[in-house]
Structures are given as C-alpha cells and as structure tokens.
Design a protein around this motif. Structure first.
Motif, mmCIF file in Angstrom:
data_model
loop_
_atom_site.group_PDB
_atom_site.id
_atom_site.type_symbol
_atom_site.label_atom_id
_atom_site.label_comp_id
_atom_site.label_asym_id
_atom_site.label_seq_id
_atom_site.Cartn_x
_atom_site.Cartn_y
_atom_site.Cartn_z
ATOM 1 N N TYR A 313 -9.055 21.101 38.949
ATOM 2 C CA TYR A 313 -8.264 21.518 39.961
ATOM 3 C C TYR A 313 -9.333 22.004 40.739
ATOM 4 O O TYR A 313 -9.586 21.949 42.110
ATOM 5 N N TRP A 408 -2.842 15.135 32.056
ATOM 6 C CA TRP A 408 -3.245 13.782 32.146
ATOM 7 C C TRP A 408 -2.797 13.470 33.579
ATOM 8 O O TRP A 408 -3.632 12.779 34.362
ATOM 9 N N SER A 412 -5.732 13.154 36.746
ATOM 10 C CA SER A 412 -5.557 11.860 37.372
ATOM 11 C C SER A 412 -5.298 11.996 38.907
ATOM 12 O O SER A 412 -5.983 11.572 39.768
ATOM 13 N N HIS A 413 -4.565 12.981 39.210
ATOM 14 C CA HIS A 413 -4.409 13.424 40.780
ATOM 15 C C HIS A 413 -5.795 14.005 41.151
ATOM 16 O O HIS A 413 -6.049 13.643 42.490
ATOM 17 N N MET A 415 -8.698 13.304 40.319
ATOM 18 C CA MET A 415 -9.801 12.464 40.593
ATOM 19 C C MET A 415 -9.240 11.514 41.846
ATOM 20 O O MET A 415 -10.197 11.142 42.596
ATOM 21 N N GLU A 430 -13.878 11.439 36.516
ATOM 22 C CA GLU A 430 -13.211 10.448 35.599
ATOM 23 C C GLU A 430 -13.316 10.784 34.032
ATOM 24 O O GLU A 430 -12.672 10.540 33.445
ATOM 25 N N VAL A 433 -10.432 12.879 33.105
ATOM 26 C CA VAL A 433 -9.273 11.969 32.872
ATOM 27 C C VAL A 433 -9.466 11.422 31.523
ATOM 28 O O VAL A 433 -8.568 11.252 30.474
ATOM 29 N N ARG A 434 -10.546 10.840 31.055
ATOM 30 C CA ARG A 434 -10.783 10.328 29.844
ATOM 31 C C ARG A 434 -10.573 11.054 28.758
ATOM 32 O O ARG A 434 -10.035 10.939 27.653
ATOM 33 N N ASP A 435 -11.282 12.456 28.986
ATOM 34 C CA ASP A 435 -11.078 13.341 27.958
ATOM 35 C C ASP A 435 -9.676 13.770 27.472
ATOM 36 O O ASP A 435 -9.359 14.094 26.625
ATOM 37 N N ARG A 437 -7.015 12.240 27.885
ATOM 38 C CA ARG A 437 -6.274 11.242 27.368
ATOM 39 C C ARG A 437 -5.954 11.431 25.613
ATOM 40 O O ARG A 437 -4.871 11.173 25.220
ATOM 41 N N ILE A 438 -6.816 11.871 25.256
ATOM 42 C CA ILE A 438 -6.984 12.077 23.619
ATOM 43 C C ILE A 438 -5.848 13.197 23.206
ATOM 44 O O ILE A 438 -5.108 12.868 22.244
ATOM 45 N N MET A 440 -2.967 13.580 24.291
ATOM 46 C CA MET A 440 -1.598 13.159 24.100
ATOM 47 C C MET A 440 -1.424 12.632 22.706
ATOM 48 O O MET A 440 -0.261 12.261 22.405
ATOM 49 N N ILE A 441 -2.551 12.080 22.067
ATOM 50 C CA ILE A 441 -2.520 11.274 20.838
ATOM 51 C C ILE A 441 -2.706 12.367 19.591
ATOM 52 O O ILE A 441 -1.963 12.122 18.666
ATOM 53 N N MET B 260 -15.627 4.368 35.627
ATOM 54 C CA MET B 260 -14.791 4.418 34.710
ATOM 55 C C MET B 260 -14.387 2.958 34.110
ATOM 56 O O MET B 260 -14.115 3.112 33.006
ATOM 57 N N TRP B 408 -0.672 1.825 35.909
ATOM 58 C CA TRP B 408 -1.300 3.001 35.151
ATOM 59 C C TRP B 408 -0.438 3.515 33.958
ATOM 60 O O TRP B 408 -1.067 3.945 33.070
ATOM 61 N N GLN B 416 -0.771 4.256 24.068
ATOM 62 C CA GLN B 416 -0.062 5.275 23.394
ATOM 63 C C GLN B 416 0.634 4.578 22.060
ATOM 64 O O GLN B 416 0.399 5.297 20.907
ATOM 65 N N PHE B 423 -7.150 4.789 21.752
ATOM 66 C CA PHE B 423 -8.354 5.310 22.307
ATOM 67 C C PHE B 423 -9.755 4.836 21.964
ATOM 68 O O PHE B 423 -10.877 5.222 22.409
ATOM 69 N N ARG B 437 -7.259 1.956 36.617
ATOM 70 C CA ARG B 437 -7.323 3.196 37.313
ATOM 71 C C ARG B 437 -7.688 2.872 38.677
ATOM 72 O O ARG B 437 -7.326 3.841 39.714
#
Lengths: 596, 596
Positions: A313, A408, A412-413, A415, A430, A433-435, A437-438, A440-441, B260, B408, B416, B423, B437
């Motif tokens: 942000y 996420w 993404s917004h 970016m 970016e 965003v990539r960091d 993503r994990i 959520m897993i 990215m 996306w 997921q 990942f 993306r």
C-alpha cells in the motif's frame, strides 16, 4: 527500490484507542507494570530495525536467493542476511516476548505481533528465520521436559540458535497421519530418526550456531494414522551435557526448492539418517504438541500478509502521487503539470483504499486476537483463560485465511497501480505478490482453515463460541442504537450479523444431512465471517474517529474515510458469498470424476 | 513438468454446435469453400505443434530467460525457442489467416484464434514472438502504402521476418499523448527517428532474419498530445529496393527487463539513434493506425489468459485425481487406498470447476467475437460489416479484462490445488500464475478497458450497441420461455439482463452529473457485463447439451454440469458487483490525497 515507514500511529490507535490494551494487560500476572510509553518506544525501535536493517536487503535477497553447497550440505542465505541476523540478536529482539525464566524480556505477545508485522513488511523471507525459531520456542516451552527447556530455551531466546518445524513429507502435507519418518528408541532413552522431510522453511543456513529441528516421526509400534505420531528435537549439532556443541548430527539439507517467492528463505529438503533426537511430550501425542506451534504459526502467517499489504500500500500510494498519466475525467486536477497524478483516477483510489482497508482491518483483528491470546496464557481467572482460548481458536483460521486471501488481492492491486512497471522486479511490487502467495498455502491451506472454522470451531460446538463473539457485536450495536452518526455502520453490521446467524443454522442443518456440505460452503463462509469481524472493528474505529472529528488531527478524518470505504466497497462482497455458500454441494458434485 | 492436451472437442462444439461457424463463414467472400473437416484438421495439426514442439520448452524457457549481449545488442532467447520458430515457419503457420495476396493461407481469423489459444496454453512467452508479428502484419495490411505492403507483408506472412509494436516510453504508457520520440523528415521522403522505448515485447532476438518495428514518434511540427503522433516502420536491418537486407539500422536493444513472468520473451528497452524509417498512414494519425494493432492485440491478450486457464485446469485435474490426502468428510471414497484422491473434496472441485467454467466461457465469448470480426472484415453487406464491427468493439474490452482477470483467479486456484507443490517451479503451476499476471496490465490495463467499455462503447453511444447485443439475449430468452428444462438458465439470465439495463441507465445519469462516476463504477460494471455474456453463452450451451442428453456422449453431461456450476457458483458474483458499482464515487473521493 521500495520504501517502508512503520505505521506506528495506526498501531498506537489500535492499541491505545481501540483496544485499551494497557488496561487489559495490566490485569495479567507479570504485566502489572506495563505502560503505553514503553510499548510505543519498543515498537519505535523495532520499526527502525525493520526499516533500516532488513528492508534494504529484501529486493536483493529475492534476486539472489539461497545457495546450497551439495558437498557440505551447508546453505548460504542471500548477502546481508547473516549480518542482519547478528544485529537482531545483539539488539535482544528474539527475547521480546519470551519467558524471563529463560532470559526473555517477558513483553506481551501483542507487542511481538506488532513488531513482527513490521519485520514482515520489511522482509518476509528474512523474518521467517527468527519466526520459525519462535514457533519452536513456543512448542518447547509448552511441551518440553525441564531438561529440554533448560538446554534449548535460553539459546532460542537469545537467538544464538534457531529452530524449524519438520512436518511435511513428499506424499503428505495436509494429511500428516500418513507420514513415514521413523524413530527408533535407543537404550539411553534417546531416539534415532530416519526419513525425508520437504518444505522445511529456514531449514538450513549459516546464521546461527545451531539449528533445533522439531521433527514429527513414528515410533516402531505406533498406531496407524495421526494418533501414532510423536515429536522429537533433532539438533543440527548434538548438544553436550554442559550445553556446548558436540558432533554434527546426521540431519542434512539435501536440496533447496526453486519457489515462486520468499527466495531469501531456505526451503529445504531435509534428510535424516539415524539422526539423534529426544522425545518432546508424550509418545504418539506429537501432533497435539506440534499444534501449539502451528496455531502460533497460523497467526504468524496472517501477520505476514498484513505486513505485505501495508508495505505494498505505502509504495503504491507513493507511486500514484508521483506518476503523471492522463487527466481526470472530470477535468484537470494538476493543470500546471503535463498530466494529473494517477491518484486522481477513481479506480486507482479504489485499488489503494482496498489495500489500506485490508491492512487496517487486518491490524485490528490481529491485535484483538493476540490480546486474547495474552489473556488466555496469563490470566489468573480460569474461566477467562478458557473463554479467551476459545475465542483465539475461533479467530485463528479467519486470520490465517481471510488476511492472506486479502493480502493476495491487495498486493496484486498495488502492483496494478504501477502499470507495466509493477511487473518489473526492480520496483519490488511483484515480489510482494509472489511472497504473499505462499501465505495462502502453508501452515494449512486456506481451504483447511475454512474447514477448521466451519466444521470444528463453529458447528463443532453448535456455534457456541461464535455466538459469544456475536454477543459482543450485538452489545456494541445496541450501545450505538441511538447514535445517529453511527447508523451507517451499525445497520449493515447488524444486518450481516443476522445473516451469519441464519447461514450458520442453515449450514448446520445441511451438514447434518451430508458432511460434505461443510466443505462446499466453508471457504465462502469464512470470508463472510471475516467480513463480519472487519465490519465490527471498523465500526468501533469509526466511533472513535467521529468523536475526535473536531480534534483537527487528520488521522481521524482518514480513519473515518477508510471505514466508509470499507462499508461501501468491500463489505458488499458478502452478498455474493452468502449466495454461493447457500448454493451448496450439488453443483460441485454433479460432474463425475471421470468427466473432469 | 506440466502436460497439455489440445481441447479439440470443446473447440469443435463451440464452432459447429454453438456458433455454426461454417454456415456463417461460407457467406463471406473468400471463404465460400470452407468446411468443418478442414478447419478441424488444421486445428488438430496446430494442436500437435503446440503440445509437441513448444509446450516442452515452456518451463525451461521460464527458468533460463533471455540473454542480452551488451556489446552486440543481440538477444538470445531460451534454448529451443529458435528451433521451434524454425519449425513454425516451415509448417507455414504464420500464414494461417493472412491475405493470399501476400502469400497467406487466407483462413478465417476464427481458426487462427483457436490455434493461438493452443499456442498460449503451451507457451505464452514463445507465442508472443509470432503474436506480435501478426499484430504488425495487421497494422501494415490496414495502413501501409502499396510499396510497404509489397516489401513487408510477404516476409511477415512467411515468418522470415517478425514484427513489434514500439509505443511505451519510460514516462508514458497509458498516456501515449506524452510521448517524446522524434522523427525528422529527410529529403528522400524517409525519416530519421530518435528516442527511447520500453516494454517492447519480442523486441530483439535471433529467431528471424529481420525485425520490423512499428514505432510511434512525433514529427517536428506535430501538435501536442495524442493528435501529434505518427507511425513509422523502423526495420532492424534496412531493406534494399530489391527486398534484400541492407545495413544494420540504428535501432538497438539497450536492456532487458527482469520480470515476474513471460521470462522467455525478450521485453526490450529499445533505443533509436537517428534510425531510418518510413511513415505508415497519414502524418499525426499514428495512434489511429496503431489502434488496428492494439485492438487485435487486446483480443490476443484475452486469448493468452484463456490458454493459461485451460492448461492450468488440465494439470490441476490430473493432480487432483492422483494426489491422495485425507478422507472425504462424508466417508472414504477410495477405501482401498491410504487416502482419497483430493478431487473428492468439494472445495478442490470448486477450484477446478471455476477454472473449467472460465475456460469454456472464455472460449465461447472469444470465438463468437472473432467470428463477428471475420464478418466485419469480409462481409459484402456494409450494414453487417458496421454492425459486426460495433459488436467487436463492444466485446473487445470485455475479452481483454474479464478473461484476464478470470485467468488470474483460475491459475491461482489451480496452483492452490497443488498445495505446497504449487509454489515450486518444477510443477509449472506458479509459472502460469506469473505469466497470467501481465495480461491484466499490457495492451491497456484492465482499468483502461473498463473505461473504454463503460465510457466509450456503452455510454458513448447511449447504450445502442449494448442494447443490440441485449436484444439477441432477449430473443433467446423469449425462445426458451416455455422450455421447462431451460428455466434454471434463462431466468437468472433475464434477471441479470434487467439489472444491467437499470445499472447502465443509472450510471449514465450519474456520469452526466460527474464524469468521474464512470471511473468509479467501470471495473465492477465490466465484470457484470462479462458475466452476462458468459451466462448467455452457457445458457445456449446448456440448451444443446440438454437436447443431446440421451446421446450417451458424456461430453454433454459434462457441459451441462459446468453450465449449472457456473450459474450456481460464479454468476452470483454480480450481486456484489452491482452493489459496489452503485456505491459510486463518494467513498473513493472522501479521503484527501494528502491523507493517503
């Protein structure tokens, strides 16, 4: 390169205006002397460490990644990581919320939570090294023998040693009952452990003198499934009776994963070949012991995405104020410039405000929850401890899944605000965003979190804990019932509360008929309840902001605007979620497996 | 490594059962002899090329990326890219939908669209090399002088030369009116062009003998802003009068971006130092000429995400059928195995079906639109050409933004499904997410697309084009009004149609008061209209599937199940979108710029 400014003012608002944490913490044994000034001072210093020491090595750490020397099995993290960790240890930061009995500073978890938010904003990959250590500390503190505690906790508290959690194997992640790593009891009461683990974060590195792996494994005669799993300490270097380092244990890093993000953290494949270990807690009760660590870790993962949301942000705002492109549709706003700054465009503002609201909402929810955690751990009133513990259990999957899904979306917004530049590494967006993503897993996918919430935490006790939380919301709504200015907030909140009650009952009935109905609705349900918590906290924040409206402090003007944005533009997501949750199982099961 | 199977059966369904493309195409001059068998045969061959030649170098191309030799300014794409391009040229693929006058095969754009979907599934980064070429071909075909056409089109058609579009500069992307690259007229009628361009996809490589750059630049006395931009051909190697290659032109690759995703494509910084060029079209009308290329490119970008959605779906399904983890909540489904395959879990199915429905919906919308494009270009009836052109203009921003936003979501869901393995690079799923993306950004960000739709294509002509499209929907609903089995589809479709009408009117009124209201609602509005088109096509597909229900062909059973899933679980997103669109501008503008 991205910049980061610790959001100390908002943290102070959450602590001292929204939650009155000092009054609450003072009631707890060990925290009687706490005061706002010292908390603020600690976080100010912590923010400096985050912004000045580890933020500058985030982008370069992502580009460089970790290196494994296959001959020695040693891993070198990116440039600067080891030096930053040294400063971290010298500053006494690992000890922040650790037990004074083992050398800790003894501050509330709440303070540590805010500190970690800043570390995560600055550098998630780096922060995972001390983060995993702290999880190992918590598990050993809760379940270690007095000897294990005496041996390991002081070193984890000082940061001289770090820790990991070794759960996953190639064929099992969610379903740990299937794990195969074996532990053979030895005559001296220790164990020899053999097996292969994967996805071990901070699994090998040269930043600390020793690495204390907490390993799940199976005893020879263990029952099948999750009831036959035990937890072991397997140090990288064996520890002598006097606490000094002994021989190299036979636990090795066999490979590093090439990942989408968190490149600076060593995600290790760990091989154990008759590695020496000691049992933690009871035989076959390892999963329960590990859950101490996992619950803390789940709160920690929510905090990772909170940190990324905040920093994304901040950088998107800076770019949106600076980048000149097109005129506002309603006419030039910066006629002296060749184009308007893109922050004039409504959709750019929408993307920014989405991230802002997710950060502020996440911060309120996390702080509230960790305050209850402090009470659950320290209160001298058993009923309060139990009630707080249940509330933390209810809110933990929401924090893990809702905040990471939001993170996420938000990163993404942010970016996207950068246009094409957002896709380029050097701007740093970016990477967030990539960091993100994990998050959520790992520590249980967000689907698992949603099943935990709806199946176990809500329906599992007939909605009792949720109802208790709902009563707090209802009391607030009742309190503000005659406050004209608050109606724009409490009316939608009350409406959503009713809908959550109805939806919960409906899903309970359906699940009674077919348990798979839980799985069909859980993800949508979790987001609905997540929004209910955010709406509750934003309504409270709005109340404070309205009261301070004439103070002249623009902080409150902004807070009120963010709350209004949240109610107008984000909360309506619940309208769709409730529909899709209610649409149930049938549309998911109609297609036979073979037809996919 | 991921696998890919061309979805030929679904393509045939869309072409021959849903759209009856052969009947439509046969009416067009030049396509009188077209038949289903030859279209199917071409796509079968094309699918083989995609699956066997370029899919195998997708993952390795991502890991390797492109290399710039700073001394020679030459770029080497990843291993295998050049050889694959050679096969592509030898197979005659670049000529597929090109004009026979210049050596093309003259097949409809529709066939090329399906072919490209498969290329994009297999390897988006590679496909961008011929994709950009084809865009350059289109622009020159529409706006080149007879000499330029004679010189360049045969070589672009054969694939001996490739092309690019050079628009963006460091300080301007969306706002091309600000561009600074200069063109100096020479006594011989040519121009010398100087400036710096960035983000030039396929901007430099060794796969073709020459690269034909289409460059936007400003003439010395050009008016300020977008009305002073001209379009030039600037070849990498100057072309002699006899068509042979001459001297190296002074247009160079100065750097490659670290991105990215789409690592296999060379995203070049291009420097022009008095580079020789010729004017395309009229002076100062370059933006209009370039828009030919950009509109084609926008359809192409939607197609990229369609391809990624399909391939991500296929691999996630394979994994979900194979991976054993936990039991179904409703009891074991594979009691003979240590756990159930994860496809038994409702939320895993939801993620898979989301991707499947987005792929099938996107395929129907794209095919319908490109069929209208073929008619717009070839029909001998001017009214039909105009009507089709308007419809393509209406649907293009929806394809670009809706399909790429969906892509996306879908690739992220499919990743997921793999849990932690998603990942990790070697599984290929995270690459699809990263590649997908960019599609939300380039060729006009999705915000720009939404402004184009709502501001220009809808409100710009008082909703006339949208109403025309709406009449087709209304006619279908009317037709199925008494068909009991179709009510589950046509009722929600009719309801959404009404809501779109009302929302459009409301937004038109608001925009009249303040044009920024368009920007506040446009992104939500585009998704609502996107869902309306998907619902329209899924309802038609369901009608066909219902009619073939007893055929014994499981394809129709699956089609019906996917349509039902779409209506139950995805279409309800519109409930929230309409609310947030209607919430308007105020919540976005309340916060002063300084308070962000």
């Amino acid at each position: 390169m991205p910049q980061y400014t610790p959001p100390l003012r908002d943290m102070q608002f959450v602590m001292h205006e929204l939650l009155n944490v000092v009054d609450e913490l003072k009631m707890l044994p060990g925290h009687e002397d706490i005061d706002a000034e010292s908390i603020n001072a600690v976080l100010e210093e912590g923010g400096k460490f985050a912004a000045e020491v580890i933020a500058p090595i985030n982008l370069s750490g992502d580009a460089e990644g970790c290196t494994l020397d296959k001959a020695t099995h040693e891993v070198t993290p990116p440039k600067g990581f080891k030096e930053a960790y040294k400063q971290y240890v010298e500053g006494g930061w690992p000890a922040l919320s650790c037990d004074p009995e083992f050398g800790g500073t003894g501050l509330p978890h709440l303070v540590n939570q805010f500190f970690y938010e800043m570390l995560n904003s600055a550098n998630q990959a780096w922060t995972m090294y001390p983060g995993l250590s702290h999880g190992a500390y918590e598990a050993l503190h809760a379940h270690g023998t007095p000897e294990q505690k005496a041996t390991y906790l002081p070193k984890l508290t000082s940061g001289e040693w770090t820790g990991t959690m070794c759960l996953t194997e190639p064929h099992c992640g969610t379903d740990l009952g299937m794990l195969r790593t074996k532990a053979e009891p030895q005559p001296d009461g220790t164990y020899r452990i053999t097996g292969a683990k994967i996805f071990i974060s901070a699994g090998e590195h040269d930043m600390a003198d020793n690495i204390i792996h907490l390993v799940l494994a199976r005893l020879p005669d263990a029952p099948a499934g999750s009831k036959g799993i035990s937890l072991f300490i397997v140090p990288k270097f064996n520890v002598n009776a006097d606490g000094s380092l002994g021989s190299r244990n036979t636990i090795f890093c066999a490979g590093l994963e090439h990942k989408m993000g968190i490149h600076g953290n060593a995600t290790a494949q760990i091989v154990l070949e008759n590695a020496a270990g000691t049992l933690v807690g009871q035989p076959n009760k390892g999963l329960a012991a590990m859950f101490v660590m996992m619950n803390a870790a789940r709160l920690g993962v929510g905090n990772q995405s909170l940190g990324l949301t905040e920093v994304a942000y901040q950088n998107a705002v800076a770019y949106a104020k600076d980048r000149l492109q097109m005129r506002a549709l309603s006419g030039p706003k910066a006629p002296d410039k060749p184009a308007d700054p893109i922050i004039v465009h409504p959709d750019v503002r929408k993307m920014l405000l989405t991230a802002r609201a997710f950060a502020e909402g996440g911060r309120m929810l996390q702080a509230y929850t960790v305050l209850q955690l402090d009470k659950a751990l320290k209160s001298d009133d058993e009923d309060e401890r139990k009630a707080c513990d249940a509330e933390v259990a209810l809110l933990t999957p929401i924090i893990k899944a809702f905040i990471t899904d939001n993170g996420w979306l938000a990163t993404s917004h942010c970016m996207q605000v950068f246009g094409g530049h957002g896709f380029i590494h050097e701007w740093g967006m970016e990477q967030y965003v990539r960091d993100a993503r994990i998050n959520m897993i790992y520590e249980g996918t967000n689907t698992i979190q949603s099943l935990d919430l709806l199946g176990r935490k809500v329906l599992g006790n007939n909605g009792a804990t949720l109802k208790k939380f709902g009563k707090k919301i209802a009391a607030f709504i009742e309190e503000e019932g005659t406050n004209e200015a608050m109606q724009e907030f409490v009316n939608p909140l009350a409406d959503l509360g009713d809908k959550v009650n109805k939806l919960t009952q409906e899903l309970g009935m359906k699940a009674f008929g077919n348990p798979d109905e839980v799985g069909a609705a859980a993800v949508d349900y979790l987001r609905v309840v997540g929004h209910m918590t955010f709406a509750y906290f934003f309504a409270q924040a709005a109340k404070i902001a309205l009261a301070k409206k004439d103070s002249g402090d623009p902080f409150y003007t902004a807070k009120l605007a963010t709350a209004r944005f949240y109610f107008a533009k984000l909360l309506p997501e619940t309208a769709s979620l409730i529909r899709t949750a209610r649409a149930g199982l049938a549309p998911l099961m109609e297609m036979e497996e073979a037809l996919f």
